[in-house]
Every structure is written in C-alpha cells, then in structure tokens.
Design a protein around this motif. Sequence first.
Motif, mmCIF file in Angstrom:
data_model
loop_
_atom_site.group_PDB
_atom_site.id
_atom_site.type_symbol
_atom_site.label_atom_id
_atom_site.label_comp_id
_atom_site.label_asym_id
_atom_site.label_seq_id
_atom_site.Cartn_x
_atom_site.Cartn_y
_atom_site.Cartn_z
ATOM 1 N N GLU A 569 -25.819 -8.465 25.927
ATOM 2 C CA GLU A 569 -24.754 -7.743 26.631
ATOM 3 C C GLU A 569 -23.440 -7.815 25.858
ATOM 4 O OE1 GLU A 569 -23.506 -7.291 31.223
ATOM 5 O OE2 GLU A 569 -23.155 -9.293 30.407
ATOM 6 N N GLU A 570 -23.152 -8.980 25.282
ATOM 7 C CA GLU A 570 -21.925 -9.084 24.488
ATOM 8 C C GLU A 570 -22.015 -8.212 23.237
ATOM 9 O OE1 GLU A 570 -20.026 -12.766 23.906
ATOM 10 O OE2 GLU A 570 -19.813 -13.048 26.076
ATOM 11 N N TRP A 571 -23.218 -8.122 22.665
ATOM 12 C CA TRP A 571 -23.421 -7.252 21.498
ATOM 13 C C TRP A 571 -23.099 -5.799 21.858
ATOM 14 C CZ3 TRP A 571 -24.061 -6.477 16.472
ATOM 15 C CH2 TRP A 571 -24.725 -5.332 16.032
ATOM 16 N N ILE A 572 -23.588 -5.303 22.993
ATOM 17 C CA ILE A 572 -23.341 -3.898 23.366
ATOM 18 C C ILE A 572 -21.948 -3.714 23.966
ATOM 19 C CG2 ILE A 572 -25.796 -3.458 23.714
ATOM 20 C CD1 ILE A 572 -25.293 -3.465 26.738
ATOM 21 N N SER A 573 -21.218 -4.820 24.146
ATOM 22 C CA SER A 573 -19.821 -4.741 24.599
ATOM 23 C C SER A 573 -18.858 -4.845 23.425
ATOM 24 C CB SER A 573 -19.534 -5.853 25.618
ATOM 25 O OG SER A 573 -20.377 -5.742 26.739
ATOM 26 N N GLU A 574 -19.424 -4.802 22.203
ATOM 27 C CA GLU A 574 -18.649 -4.798 20.956
ATOM 28 C C GLU A 574 -17.911 -6.108 20.693
ATOM 29 O OE1 GLU A 574 -16.428 -1.109 20.281
ATOM 30 O OE2 GLU A 574 -17.578 -0.209 21.914
ATOM 31 N N ILE A 575 -18.436 -7.204 21.251
ATOM 32 C CA ILE A 575 -17.881 -8.519 20.925
ATOM 33 C C ILE A 575 -18.318 -8.872 19.500
ATOM 34 C CG2 ILE A 575 -17.782 -10.948 21.595
ATOM 35 C CD1 ILE A 575 -16.647 -9.026 23.686
ATOM 36 N N THR A 628 -29.099 -0.435 19.909
ATOM 37 C CA THR A 628 -29.295 -0.129 18.491
ATOM 38 C C THR A 628 -28.003 -0.259 17.700
ATOM 39 O OG1 THR A 628 -31.123 1.363 18.994
ATOM 40 C CG2 THR A 628 -30.050 1.641 16.854
ATOM 41 N N HIS A 629 -26.909 0.254 18.271
ATOM 42 C CA HIS A 629 -25.653 0.328 17.516
ATOM 43 C C HIS A 629 -24.628 -0.733 17.919
ATOM 44 C CE1 HIS A 629 -26.894 4.070 15.618
ATOM 45 N NE2 HIS A 629 -27.267 4.502 16.800
ATOM 46 N N GLY A 630 -24.849 -1.405 19.048
ATOM 47 C CA GLY A 630 -23.904 -2.427 19.488
ATOM 48 C C GLY A 630 -22.588 -1.855 19.952
ATOM 49 N N VAL A 631 -22.639 -0.864 20.850
ATOM 50 C CA VAL A 631 -21.414 -0.184 21.283
ATOM 51 C C VAL A 631 -21.355 -0.054 22.806
ATOM 52 C CG1 VAL A 631 -21.188 1.159 19.161
ATOM 53 C CG2 VAL A 631 -22.491 2.107 21.077
ATOM 54 N N LYS A 632 -20.122 0.147 23.301
ATOM 55 C CA LYS A 632 -19.932 0.496 24.701
ATOM 56 C C LYS A 632 -20.356 1.954 24.907
ATOM 57 C CE LYS A 632 -16.054 -2.684 25.416
ATOM 58 N NZ LYS A 632 -14.617 -2.806 25.743
ATOM 59 N N GLY A 645 -20.706 3.853 12.144
ATOM 60 C CA GLY A 645 -21.258 2.693 12.831
ATOM 61 C C GLY A 645 -20.317 2.229 13.917
ATOM 62 N N ARG A 646 -20.595 1.045 14.469
ATOM 63 C CA ARG A 646 -19.810 0.565 15.613
ATOM 64 C C ARG A 646 -18.344 0.347 15.253
ATOM 65 N NH1 ARG A 646 -20.750 -5.705 16.398
ATOM 66 N NH2 ARG A 646 -20.742 -5.189 18.609
ATOM 67 N N VAL A 647 -18.049 -0.102 14.026
ATOM 68 C CA VAL A 647 -16.670 -0.388 13.635
ATOM 69 C C VAL A 647 -15.881 0.905 13.452
ATOM 70 C CG1 VAL A 647 -15.210 -1.427 11.864
ATOM 71 C CG2 VAL A 647 -17.323 -2.570 12.559
ATOM 72 N N ARG A 648 -16.449 1.863 12.708
ATOM 73 C CA ARG A 648 -15.749 3.132 12.481
ATOM 74 C C ARG A 648 -15.593 3.922 13.779
ATOM 75 N NH1 ARG A 648 -19.190 3.621 7.495
ATOM 76 N NH2 ARG A 648 -17.855 3.065 5.741
ATOM 77 N N ALA A 649 -16.639 3.902 14.615
ATOM 78 C CA ALA A 649 -16.576 4.636 15.879
ATOM 79 C C ALA A 649 -15.436 4.104 16.742
ATOM 80 C CB ALA A 649 -17.902 4.530 16.626
#
Length: 726
Positions: A569-575, A628-632, A645-649
């Motif tokens: 959950e923390e991964w998909i919350s962009e922690i 898959t991408h680790g994003v909200k 990716g998650r950082v650029r998005a």
Amino acid sequence: MKINEMPIPNHLREAYAKNGIEELYPPQAECVNAGLFNRKNILAAIPTASGKTLIAEMAMQKEVAEGGKCLYIVPLKALASEKYEDFSGKSVKVGIATGDPDQRDEYLGRYDIIVATSEKTDSLIRNKAGWLKSISLLVVDEIHLIGDESRGGTLEMVIAQLRFQNPDMQIIGLSATMGNPESLAKWLDAALITSEWRPVDLREGVYYDGAIHFHGTERLLETPKKDDDLNLLLDTVNEGGQCLVFVSSRRSAEAYAKRAAVTLKKTSPTLDELSKRIGKADTTASGKNLALAVKSGAAFHHAGLPREARAAVEEGFRNGDILCISSTPTLAAGLNLPARRVIIRDYQRYERGAGMNPIPVLEYRQMAGRAGRPRLDPYGEAVLIAKQQRDVDRLFEEFIDAPAEDITSQCQRENELRSHLLALITSGFAQTDGEVRGFMEKSFYASQKSVHRRLDKNIEKTLAYLEKSGMVEREGDEIHGTLFGALTSRLYLDPESAMMIKDGLAGKKFTAFGMLHLLCMTPDMFRFYLKASDEKFVDKILKERSEELLLDDLSEEFFAAIKTALVAEEWISEIGEDSICERFGVGAGDIHAVVENLRWLMHAAGRICHEFAADCDDEMRDLELRVTHGVKEELLPLIALKGIGRVRARRIFDRGITSPEKLMAAEKDEVVSILGATIAKNVLEQAGRRSAKKREQELEESEDEHEEEDLPTEKKPQATLFDFGG
C-alpha cells in the motif's frame, strides 16, 4: 580426451580453443564414453567447477547441428541470465524464458536453445506452447533440487510431462551434490557418472584457536584481529585470493561486510565507480551501507538487494576488485562466483517452531564447492569455524566427512498434487482416473519405493478437492477441467489461491487494501516475517481498518499478510523505498519482490474477477496498474504514456499537467524542462495520438446518439403531413 576429437561443430571447437580449452576433464570424458553424443540419457553428479556446463553445451550444439531443439532448465532467473550469456554468440540462436507465467511465448520456437526456469517451463506446458513438442534434448541443471520443498514438485512434473510428450528426447541431468544419485538415474533411465575429481584441489578444514585443522595436518595463521572470520579473510587476501563468507542472516551479512571493509581499506577508481552504481541502484540505508563497503573492497549479497546492486557486486567480485562477499546461502545455489577460500561461519539456521538446527550437508557441499577458481587458484579451501575445541571433531563428522542427504520426491505433498493434477487434466495429459494414476505411477515419487496405496489415496483426495472446488467435473469415467479450473491452471495459480480470490470477491465491497491483503494471504504469495516490533502497528491497523479486509482469519499468516499488504500500500501511495525499508525493516529487493509477485497475482485476480465478479473489473484494472507502477490513482492517465514512470508522472502532475490532453496543451518548453527533449518528444507524440483517438471515439458516440434520436419507436410513431395541418 581432446576437444578436437569431439563430434561438435567447428565454430564451437574454435571458441573453446580461444579460451584455452583443449582437453576434457576426466568426468567430462566419462560422460562422452557413456553415450553423451549417442543420445543416451546422462546423470552427471560431479563436483562444482568440474565442467558440467561444457558437457551440456557440447551435446546441445551437436543436437542443433543435426536439426534438433534444446531446452536448458535452471532453478533461478539469475542463473538463467548467466547461462543465456554463456551459450550466446556461438553461432546458434539462444532464447531465454523467465517472464509472465500465463503466456505461451510461441516466439521462443524460433530459437535453437531455450534457457528457462522450471516454473516458467511448467507454465508453458500448461498453456500448451506448441514448440515444446519439438524439444529433442532436455538439460536440467541443479537436478538435485527435485528434492527441494519449495520447487521440487514442479521440477519433477516438468520432467515427467516433457518425457511423456517427447518420448525420444535425450535427457542430461547435472548435479553437484546428491546422496542417492542411483535412484534418480534409474528414474531417468540414465547412465550415472559420479566423480570426486576437481580441476582445483579442495581442502576442507575447521578453524580453531589460530589454526586450520585438516585431516592429518594443520595450518597456522597469523591472528592480528580478535575475530576469527577477519583473520581468515586477511590470510586469504595477503596470499592474493578472494573470500566468500556464508552467514545465517542478512543482518549478519551486512555486519560482516562493514567489519571487513574497515579491515581491508582497499581503494581504487573501479571500486569508486562500483560504489556509485550501487548508490544509484539502492538509495535505502542498506544500499548506502553496501556502497560504502564496496568502496573499501568488501560487499554483502542477499535477496533484499535490488538486482542492479547484486549485479554490480557480482561483476566487481568476478573482476577481482571486490575481495570478499558475505552472503546468505542463496549465493551458493548456482551463481558462478568461485573464490580461493570459502568461510562457512554459520552452520546453524533458525527454523520457526524448531529453534536453531544444523544446515543440511547438501547445503554445506554447495557452499564448499565454490572454493577454488579454475586457472586462477592453486587450491581452494572450505573452512568451518569452531567455537570450542570439542567442536572441531564434531564439525568434521557432521559436515566434512558426512554423506549428502538423499533427495526425496515432493509430489506426495497435498498442495503440490492439487496444482499438478489440475494441470495434467486441463492440459490433456490425463482425462480419466486411470490415466491420472498411470501418469503419476511414472513419477520419481512412485519410482522410489512401493507407495502405490498411499499415492492412490492422495490422488483420490486431491481429485475430490478439485471437483468440490468446481475446477474439474466428471462425465462417466472421464474427468474434464471446467472454465474455472482451466483458467486457474493457465494463470499458474495454486487452486487454493484461486478459490480464495473467487470467494473473497463474492459479494464483498472492493477496497485496494482489502484486495492486497487477500492476495498476500494466498499460498502463492510470500509474506514478510512478523517481528515483535511490528505487532503494535499491525494491531492498530486491524482495529482501524478491519472493515476493509475481505478475510477474517486471525492466524499468524493473517497478521504477516497485513504487514506485507501495508508495504504494498505504501508502494502504491508513492512512499519512497528508503522510507518503506526503514519503517518495515525490509530491503529494496524485498519491495521489488513483493511488487513482482503482486503484479502476477493482480493480473490473475483480474482474470478471475472478469469471469465471476465483473462489476469489480475497473477497480481491479486500476489497482494492477498502480501496483505495477507504484502510483496513486490520480497518476494513472499519465502513467499510460510510455517513458513516464512514477517519478516523472508525479513531477508533471504537480505542475498542473494532470492528463495527456493537458500535456498537449502545455507549453512545449515547460514539458521539455521537466522530461528532457528526447522523452518529451516521444511522450507528446503519444499524447497526440491518444487525444486524436479519444476525439474520434467521442465523435462516433455523438453520431450514434443522434442516430438513435432519429430512429422511429413504437411509442412515437413517425410524423405525417396530417400532424402539421390545421
């Protein structure tokens, strides 16, 4: 026996000559004499570094030259990559298969040699990959793992099914350590080649009180340090060698590398570069510790590290820049990293419910076999460390002089039978009770002893479970897989996992955390160990969020699944990874393993959801993308563009550019400043195509609506001239 006398293609002979390989080792020559090139089955149970891979490669190249196709099975993805590199560039087409478990990967059929893990091969069989029928030579590396609890059943069934499908196929089994090779050779109808010969002499001993005790002799060491493991390291390094140090835990591996780095204090530009690479690959506290240790010539290696960091450590050690690696025993299971001296410091391991127990002799042999680099070391040493004088003789007796354990089949285990019998039925290998029993009677399990009564009972019990679960159904004497059963097998799920997912989705309110926890409870998902320090926050989550959970269990696995689901959950919350690692006491590699495992399970759950709970389709699809991408959820429109990716998005979204349409409308210079020129150009082109497609779809929908408005209906008959008259 000379290489130039072998019936192998000239290009292979030339490649060997370039590498200085001109003559076969004695065990290799024995394999040739036993019929290696005459398509005889061979089981080579010979020491590490005695040339097992070369035996297989010569046979495969000859087979390809004669129009055959070869499959090389390995236990680990990392080992698959290593063998792929070994076999490539020698005038044959080599492919590698380690990917998604529910794909046929028919493209692999165009290769001459395919390297695959046993699990991937199993999934290819279940998904009926057509090219498997053309395999004429099967090589099974580390075949002793047929006795491994976690993967042995899969390997056994893969071999059995390939033999059933390709009865004329040659089989070559490769193993370094095994207590009962005769049993396995008999099952394989193979000539057994055993040998103690090694290209580099192996000396096995026990260190105590400043000396290494060997059989009949001892070697005194200088002891400048108070720690035995550091004195053994310094002795090796001072002689120009490298060390592998095997310890029982990740924490111990990291602690030893720190102490070794302080002791060695080696410096070089290459080490500085490796340190920077590792620092970029792993920004967690563990990664920083590794980068710092590598800077001084020491390293640690375990599954908690990301692949890029492990690869950098392996490269530095192979090149001789890193002088020692401390590792958990996983490093010994196949990776080609020999060293002058192997130190087995920890020869006991904690087992839940049983306390500390000695490691198996087979595992000791795998570690000891890494000692001695061919053509680099005059000898190799494997050294156990005794804590007391009386331990010296005991360690000789329990490890050095002890025979390796016998390997036994794992196919009698209920969870193994569930999955593999379902695969037999849905893949068409067996369609009646008699055919199921007939197939299993040809298994390694059935060949070991008289087990038919027990085997029949286990089969009967397993088939009853599959029928009750709605995965198979009977019509007279025939057994057929249902839609649910076939889907479960193709998705490479344990039937119990599939049932848990199906039941968990039935009539329950979907929540992301609830779904993650459900998947973490399945037998197919590994769970983090629940430490005493974790219990407080896990209890807090249970009190505050119990309504989100789709299961009510309260077992030890249930609470461990909560911890694992919280990491996801923390991964998909962009922690950030470093924050997750610090909070939960895990490594970056552990996070990646959770994500990889959950990606597969989310995909499988999505397929089951589509069939049995279609109202959750959209939520499942979104959650799969988030895992898959680790994003909200808010980043999903942007993450759909390749190259973001998650950082650029997140960077784009925080600038107010929240969709592909807004990206198209943004100032080009602003987009370039965020993404860089090359990526910006590619992303804008994608966004343009998506926007055009969306406008086209909206136009079509609008036209359809107008057409529907103009269509006559029974309630509103078509108007006539009389309707307008007065």
